[in-house]
Enzyme design. Structure first.
Site: not given
Length: 297
Positions: A49, A211
Site C-alpha cells: 500500500y 469503491g
C-alpha cells in the site's frame, strides 16, 4: 482477553489510502485514538500500500504513543510484487511470490515498519498460481514459532485454494479477505462465504461500498441499488445509504468483518451506529434484487 484471543472485529479500519490522506503522524494518531474511542480497534494494511509507504507512515504514528499498540490489532498482507519503476524495482510484470523466503522477509519488514514486535494477523494478499502449500505452511510455522505473527489468513482466495493451504496447517486460518458489496456479490455464489461458515472463518469484506460506485455510477445496477437503499434507509431509520449497506453486510450468517476505507472519523462513527440497525429478510432480499435486477426463483 488479549488481541490474539479474539476474532477480528465487525468493523476494521483500512489504511490503504493513508498516503493519499496527506496527514501527519500526529493527525494519524489522533484519528486512530478517535476510532478506538468509537469502538473500532482493528486495522488493515498491506506491504504494497502506498508503493510500500503506508506501513511505515502508520508506524510513525504508533511511535508517538507506543502504548496504543496494545489497544489495536494489526492485520497486514504480503505476496504481491508489483513492478514499480519509480522505486527501481526489477522486473517488467506484476507478479506474486508466496515462497517461504518472501513471506518471512515481508513479515520481518512489516515488523520494522510498524515499530512492533508482532503482527496480529498476516494474510497472503492474492492466490499465487505457483503457490506451494507446504512451503507456505513452513513460512507460517516459522513466523508463529518465532512469535513474529500470532495468526494467519488469506485474501482473495477461492474455497479450494484456502482448503489446500489449510490442509497443510496444524492451526486454523482466521480469515479470507474478499471483495463483497451489494454491487459485487460473487462471494455469495462461489462458495466463499459458505466455506467461512463451514470452517468458522470470519470473512473480511473489502470495498463494501464498491469503491464509491454505489454513489457515483449511473449504470442501471447502481441506480436500482441507490433507489432501494434509500427506501430501506427510511424504513429502518438509517441516516445514510452506507449505513444500510453495512447493516446488510453484517446480517450475513458468516459473521463478516467490514473494512472501512475512510480517514473521516464521522464516517467511522456512522458505521458504528449502523451495527445497531436491523433489516428483515424481505429488505435484505430487496437489496439483493436491486443488484441482480431480478427476483429469486
Amino acid at each position: 482477553m488479549n488481541n490474539a484471543e479474539r476474532k477480528i472485529d465487525e468493523l476494521v479500519l483500512g489504511f490503504w489510502r493513508l498516503i493519499d490522506w496527506q496527514v501527519t503522524p500526529q493527525q494519524c494518531l489522533t484519528f486512530l485514538e478517535q476510532a478506538i474511542e468509537a469502538g473500532v480497534t482493528d486495522t488493515d494494511h498491506a506491504d504494497i500500500y502506498g508503493e510500500y509507504g503506508c506501513e511505515a507512515e502508520f508506524g510513525k504514528a504508533l511511535a508517538l504513543k507506543p502504548s496504543i499498540r496494545d489497544e489495536i490489532k494489526i492485520i497486514t498482507k504480503c505476496g504481491i510484487k508489483p513492478a514499480f519503476p519509480s522505486l527501481g524495482l526489477a522486473g517488467q510484470a506484476n507478479h506474486y511470490d508466496s515462497s517461504a523466503q518472501h513471506i518471512i522477509a515481508s513479515a520481518q519488514q512489516s515488523l520494522k515498519h510498524f515499530n512492533t514486535d508482532r503482527l496480529d494477523v498476516l494474510l497472503i494478499h492474492r492466490p499465487d498460481y505457483l503457490m506451494h502449500a507446504d512451503e507456505m505452511a513452513h513460512a507460517f510455522n516459522t513466523l508463529k514459532q518465532n512469535g513474529d505473527v500470532l495468526e494467519f489468513g488469506v485474501s482473495n482466495f477461492t474455497p479450494s485454494q484456502l482448503s489446500l493451504l489449510q490442509s497443510r496447517l496444524d492451526f486454523e486460518l482466521v480469515t479470507n479477505q474478499v471483495e463483497f458489496s451489494p454491487y459485487e456479490m460473487k462471494a455469495l455464489d462461489d462458495g466463499t462465504l459458505d466455506q467461512c461458515q463451514l470452517l468458522d472463518i470470519k470473512p473480511m469484506l473489502w470495498s463494501p461500498l464498491a469503491g464509491g460506485r454505489l454513489f457515483a455510477e449511473n449504470d442501471e445496477k447502481a441506480i436500482r441499488l441507490r433507489h432501494v437503499l434509500e427506501q430501506v434507509a427510511s424504513e429502518i431509520g438509517a441516516s445514510s445509504i452506507d449505513q444500510v449497506v453495512y447493516a446488510w453486510l453484517l446480517m450475513h450468517p458468516s459473521a463478516p468483518s467490514v473494512v472501512l476505507g475512510t480517514g473521516n472519523i464521522k464516517r467511522i462513527e456512522s458505521a458504528v451506529t449502523a451495527k445497531q440497525l436491523k433489516l428483515n429478510r424481505e429488505q435484505w432480499y430487496r437489496i439483493w434484487q436491486g443488484s441482480t435486477g431480478h427476483s429469486v426463483p
